[in-house]
Design a protein around this motif. Structure first.
Motif, PDB file in Angstrom:
ATOM      1  N   TYR A 484      -2.495 -11.690  -4.273  1.00 38.28           N
ATOM      2  CA  TYR A 484      -1.342 -10.810  -4.341  1.00 38.28           C
ATOM      3  C   TYR A 484      -1.567 -10.831  -3.008  1.00 38.28           C
ATOM      4  O   TYR A 484      -2.146 -10.054  -1.827  1.00 38.28           O
ATOM      5  N   LEU A 485      -0.211 -10.195  -2.035  1.00 40.82           N
ATOM      6  CA  LEU A 485      -0.430  -9.396  -0.910  1.00 40.82           C
ATOM      7  C   LEU A 485       0.745  -8.226  -1.285  1.00 40.82           C
ATOM      8  O   LEU A 485       1.584  -7.423  -1.839  1.00 40.82           O
ATOM      9  N   PRO A 486      -0.432  -7.055  -0.927  1.00 37.34           N
ATOM     10  CA  PRO A 486       1.115  -5.496  -1.021  1.00 37.34           C
ATOM     11  C   PRO A 486       2.538  -5.448  -0.108  1.00 37.34           C
ATOM     12  O   PRO A 486       2.494  -6.457   0.950  1.00 37.34           O
ATOM     13  N   HIS A 487       3.046  -4.570  -1.260  1.00 36.47           N
ATOM     14  CA  HIS A 487       4.111  -4.493  -0.864  1.00 36.47           C
ATOM     15  C   HIS A 487       4.055  -3.714   0.470  1.00 36.47           C
ATOM     16  O   HIS A 487       4.812  -1.894   1.030  1.00 36.47           O
ATOM     17  N   MET A 488       3.854  -3.827   1.665  1.00 42.65           N
ATOM     18  CA  MET A 488       3.795  -2.594   3.048  1.00 42.65           C
ATOM     19  C   MET A 488       4.216  -3.525   4.072  1.00 42.65           C
ATOM     20  O   MET A 488       4.509  -4.358   3.988  1.00 42.65           O
ATOM     21  N   GLN A 489       4.318  -2.564   4.732  1.00 43.22           N
ATOM     22  CA  GLN A 489       5.013  -2.797   6.757  1.00 43.22           C
ATOM     23  C   GLN A 489       3.985  -4.000   7.482  1.00 43.22           C
ATOM     24  O   GLN A 489       3.242  -3.675   7.222  1.00 43.22           O
ATOM     25  N   GLY A 490       5.032  -4.800   7.652  1.00 50.92           N
ATOM     26  CA  GLY A 490       3.733  -5.568   8.820  1.00 50.92           C
ATOM     27  C   GLY A 490       3.306  -7.117   7.909  1.00 50.92           C
ATOM     28  O   GLY A 490       2.645  -7.502   8.728  1.00 50.92           O
ATOM     29  N   ILE A 491       3.689  -6.995   6.559  1.00 51.40           N
ATOM     30  CA  ILE A 491       2.990  -8.140   5.736  1.00 51.40           C
ATOM     31  C   ILE A 491       3.413  -9.297   6.229  1.00 51.40           C
ATOM     32  O   ILE A 491       2.353 -10.382   5.657  1.00 51.40           O
ATOM     33  N   ILE A 604      -6.178  -9.991  10.289  1.00 53.59           N
ATOM     34  CA  ILE A 604      -6.562  -9.452   9.041  1.00 53.59           C
ATOM     35  C   ILE A 604      -6.574 -10.250   7.900  1.00 53.59           C
ATOM     36  O   ILE A 604      -5.815 -11.798   7.826  1.00 53.59           O
ATOM     37  N   VAL A 605      -8.122  -9.918   7.418  1.00 50.85           N
ATOM     38  CA  VAL A 605      -8.028 -10.834   5.971  1.00 50.85           C
ATOM     39  C   VAL A 605      -8.078 -10.419   4.782  1.00 50.85           C
ATOM     40  O   VAL A 605      -8.772  -9.199   4.303  1.00 50.85           O
ATOM     41  N   LEU A 606      -7.157 -10.929   3.712  1.00 47.14           N
ATOM     42  CA  LEU A 606      -6.715  -9.450   2.444  1.00 47.14           C
ATOM     43  C   LEU A 606      -7.594 -10.481   1.282  1.00 47.14           C
ATOM     44  O   LEU A 606      -6.891 -11.292   1.425  1.00 47.14           O
ATOM     45  N   ALA A 607      -8.264  -9.991   1.238  1.00 48.27           N
ATOM     46  CA  ALA A 607      -9.286 -10.149  -0.189  1.00 48.27           C
ATOM     47  C   ALA A 607      -8.643  -9.010  -1.368  1.00 48.27           C
ATOM     48  O   ALA A 607      -9.498  -7.826  -1.657  1.00 48.27           O
ATOM     49  N   TYR A 608      -6.805  -9.068  -1.701  1.00 45.87           N
ATOM     50  CA  TYR A 608      -6.590  -8.091  -2.537  1.00 45.87           C
ATOM     51  C   TYR A 608      -5.626  -8.637  -3.690  1.00 45.87           C
ATOM     52  O   TYR A 608      -5.133  -7.978  -4.588  1.00 45.87           O
ATOM     53  N   GLY A 609      -6.627  -9.305  -4.547  1.00 40.70           N
ATOM     54  CA  GLY A 609      -6.447  -9.468  -5.626  1.00 40.70           C
ATOM     55  C   GLY A 609      -5.612 -10.884  -6.329  1.00 40.70           C
ATOM     56  O   GLY A 609      -4.935 -11.414  -4.821  1.00 40.70           O
ATOM     57  N   ARG A 610      -5.274 -11.162  -7.301  1.00 39.23           N
ATOM     58  CA  ARG A 610      -4.677 -12.270  -7.665  1.00 39.23           C
ATOM     59  C   ARG A 610      -3.244 -11.803  -8.563  1.00 39.23           C
ATOM     60  O   ARG A 610      -3.278 -10.698  -9.665  1.00 39.23           O
ATOM     61  N   ILE A 611      -2.215 -12.904  -8.615  1.00 37.43           N
ATOM     62  CA  ILE A 611      -1.101 -12.743  -9.345  1.00 37.43           C
ATOM     63  C   ILE A 611      -1.361 -14.082 -10.340  1.00 37.43           C
ATOM     64  O   ILE A 611      -0.993 -15.401 -10.224  1.00 37.43           O
ATOM     65  N   PRO A 612      -0.467 -13.415 -12.048  1.00 39.22           N
ATOM     66  CA  PRO A 612      -1.340 -14.793 -12.619  1.00 39.22           C
ATOM     67  C   PRO A 612       0.136 -15.676 -12.811  1.00 39.22           C
ATOM     68  O   PRO A 612       0.836 -15.077 -12.296  1.00 39.22           O
ATOM     69  N   ASN A 613       0.102 -16.960 -12.697  1.00 36.90           N
ATOM     70  CA  ASN A 613       0.877 -18.359 -12.777  1.00 36.90           C
ATOM     71  C   ASN A 613       1.084 -18.287 -13.824  1.00 36.90           C
ATOM     72  O   ASN A 613       1.382 -19.272 -14.861  1.00 36.90           O
TER      73      ASN A 613
END
Length: 662
Positions: A484-491, A604-613
């Protein structure tokens, strides 16, 4: 058998004759209601007795109401325990397994899930880990507890148990009396070494007087409490030498660690990646000092390791508790030379002691039946109508489903778009402190697949056309998840990396100064920080949790945090990632909502959870009579949910009449 001639030799311990040297040490199952063991506890231990274990020491039984560690503790002092003990003894004895009770009083070490009664201890010295301040025991209290030990031993004997073990380990009440760090009394139970030893000496004398000499009685002791102010090996040797000269002791069960501190508590149930069998050298010293039989445990998960310990004289019995949780048949398999069929413990601690600390019944990530024998064994034994089962995805959930379906007699096709099995286990293999866990679990699954009739198709992306052609009766979607990638500026910045990219087979370019953002409080963020800091990067680990590693089992978290401190990783809980603007990273305090800018960074390394396929499920859900989603493909969670759903989804399949072509 020849390979394990020492491990499977008989031995006499006190008045108890054992068929082999494999021991299941005392560990909490939480199968206790109102102080009395339930039929679920009996079923759990019977499964291990069927598997050939020589001795089972039941979980801690409080010897006095003040010693009830939790609401799920056995009330060993209560006469109502006798019928439950008797039933357990009768069933275990059918398989030649002997059974002891563990007599327990934690003193200041007190966990409560409800009303907290007063903790008792020799002195008002707090437990740092639990924050418990005990009240000093009066002489009347001491007499009550000593008599409680004796009564509990008598009840165990009346019920037909073969012996008792007194829990003096891990800084529990007897150890609190004999330690100068926790005993500051000025009466005849404190002061000199002899006075501090009086409590345990009188306990043993009273047990022998009450239970009689035709019984087996030993103690469990931490050879090294592994903490700053704890008992050392030299102290333990002095204690053992003093006791064996004054009272009959039939065995000493040697362990390590101390319950009252974070660093010491790790050794109560050490997990991966801690060294296997590291307590054996201490056991040898205790064995030489006491000249009586010695048991030893502490991460001994392989019968080959156990054989070496017995063969080299380091101990007389080997505790293999977690090896027996994951594979109750381990002793029988080892004795018959079927080593390749033994499931090895991965050392995750998630569902064994992890469940205990959550107030749940015992379980196992790799053996979802553990602790649920009464509920799941009847389903395993139920005759199924043979069906064609297609499992999509060879991660832990899909692998468990495919293997279970094959064991249940179904025709199974397992399809995986990658060239290797394992799913996220392949990512975990690259993580420094998860490598052993992942490799062991992969090895267990691989060996089961090799012995199965599962049609494994790797490197294949399944299509609806394939399924229409195959006409399966059951489709299991175990399609996993993605970062998962957060919906943030610069992502979109290419300096942002996911954990999957960091641990991929083609590592991405990482700059010198790295910011790691952890969302879940689980292993990914900590592993990324350790991995990069060990490679010379300068890492700051941010976490949205109250403390780093909040969701990891506390004993493993202790090791993670120790490692992070040793590597000098900067740790900042209570912050999340707020985006990138003008080349500065924004972090946000989750309590004050204050925003701060971090300008000195490269990656930056993001460990921000996951989205189900879930897309595949939506595409195929009408192409078979039964279509199920499991594991991360249903919702990203942990290994435990993945394997449990893989098992139970198959066991819950209805018996439908179908004809399989060919």
């Amino acid at each position: 058998m020849a390979q394990f001639k020492n491990l499977f030799s008989e031995i006499q311990i006190g008045n108890t004759h054992l068929n082999n040297r494999i021991l299941s040490t005392a560990h909490q199952t939480n199968h206790v209601v109102d102080g009395i063991p339930t039929p679920d506890m009996t079923a759990y231990h019977v499964e291990r007795a069927k598997g050939g274990v020589g001795l089972i020491v039941l979980e801690a039984a409080a010897v006095h109401p003040s010693g009830m560690l939790t609401g799920h503790t056995i009330a060993g002092y209560d006469k109502r325990v006798v019928p439950a003990y008797a039933e357990m003894a009768a069933q275990l004895h059918q398989y030649g397994t002997k059974v002891f009770a563990q007599l327990f009083h934690g003193g200041r070490e007190f966990i409560a899930s409800d009303y907290r009664h007063a903790a008792w201890a020799p002195s008002a010295e707090p437990s740092l880990r639990f924050g418990t301040m005990p009240r000093p025991m009066s002489l009347d209290d001491i007499e009550e507890v000593i008599n409680g030990f004796a009564l509990s031993a008598k009840l165990a004997k009346e019920a037909g148990l073969d012996g008792v073990e007194i829990a003096c380990s891990h800084g529990y009440l007897p150890a609190q009396f004999w330690s100068s760090h926790t005993n500051h009394r000025n009466d005849h139970y404190g002061g000199s070494f002899e006075n501090r030893m009086r409590f345990i000496l009188e306990i043993m004398q009273q047990i022998w007087k009450t239970a009689g000499e035709d019984f087996t009685v030993g103690i469990r002791i931490s050879a090294d409490e592994m903490t700053m102010d704890g008992t050392t090996v030299a102290d333990a040797i002095n204690i053992v030498e003093y006791l064996v000269e004054r009272v009959r002791i039939d065995f000493i069960n040697v362990t390590a660690g101390d319950s009252s501190t974070y660093s010491g508590s790790t050794h109560i149930a050490p997990g991966s990646p801690m060294k296997h069998g590291y307590n054996a050298p201490h056991a040898f010293k205790i064995r030489m000092a006491g000249a009586i039989p010695v048991f030893v445990g502490t991460r001994i998960v392989d019968p080959v390791e156990a054989e070496q310990i017995i063969k080299t004289g380091k101990a007389d019995m080997v505790g293999m508790t977690r090896a027996l949780i994951v594979d109750p048949q381990m002793p029988n398999k080892a004795m018959s030379g079927e080593l390749n069929s033994i499931d090895a413990c991965i050392g995750c601690l998630q569902a064994c002691i992890g469940h205990y600390h959550k107030g749940l019944a015992i379980g196992c990530v790799q053996n979802p039946i553990a602790g649920k024998e009464r509920q799941l064994n009847p389903k395993l034994q139920k005759v199924k109508t043979k069906q064609h089962v297609v499992v999509i995805g060879a991660g832990p959930a899909g692998l468990q489903a495919a293997i279970t379906a094959d064991q249940q007699g179904h025709q199974v096709t397992l399809v995986e778009q990658q060239q290797v099995i394992g799913g996220l286990l392949q990512t975990m293999k690259k993580a420094p402190m998860r490598q052993e866990l992942a490799e062991t679990m992969l090895d267990n699954f691989s060996r089961k697949l090799e012995k199965s009739n599962v049609n494994v198709q790797l490197g294949k992306r399944i299509s609806s056309a394939d399924l229409v052609e195959w006409k399966p009766d059951v489709i299991i979607c175990a399609a996993g998840s993605r970062p998962y990638l957060p919906h943030m500026q610069g992502i979109e910045d290419d300096r942002i990396k996911t954990l999957d990219e960091l641990f991929s087979s083609n590592p991405t370019q990482i700059g010198k100064r790295v910011l790691v953002f952890d969302f879940s409080g689980d292993w990914p963020g900590m592993e990324a920080a350790i991995f990069l800091q060990e490679k010379g990067h300068e890492v700051t680990l941010f976490s949205t949790k109250l403390h780093i590693g909040q969701e990891v089992h506390q004993y493993l978290r202790n090791e993670y945090i120790k490692k992070l401190y040793q590597l000098k990783v900067k740790m900042r809980p209570h912050f999340d990632f707020g985006g990138i603007e003008q080349d500065q990273v924004t972090i946000r305090n989750l309590f004050t909502h204050e925003r701060q800018a971090v300008g000195n960074w490269d990656t930056i390394v993001l460990a921000y959870g996951r989205i189900p396929n879930t897309e595949l499920y939506e595409e195929v859900k009408g192409l078979a009579p039964v279509v199920q989603q499991i594991g991360d493909g249903l919702a990203p969670r942990t290994l435990e949910e993945a394997t449990y759903e893989g098992l139970t989804t198959i066991l819950n399949l209805g018996s439908i009449e179908v004809e399989i072509p060919g």
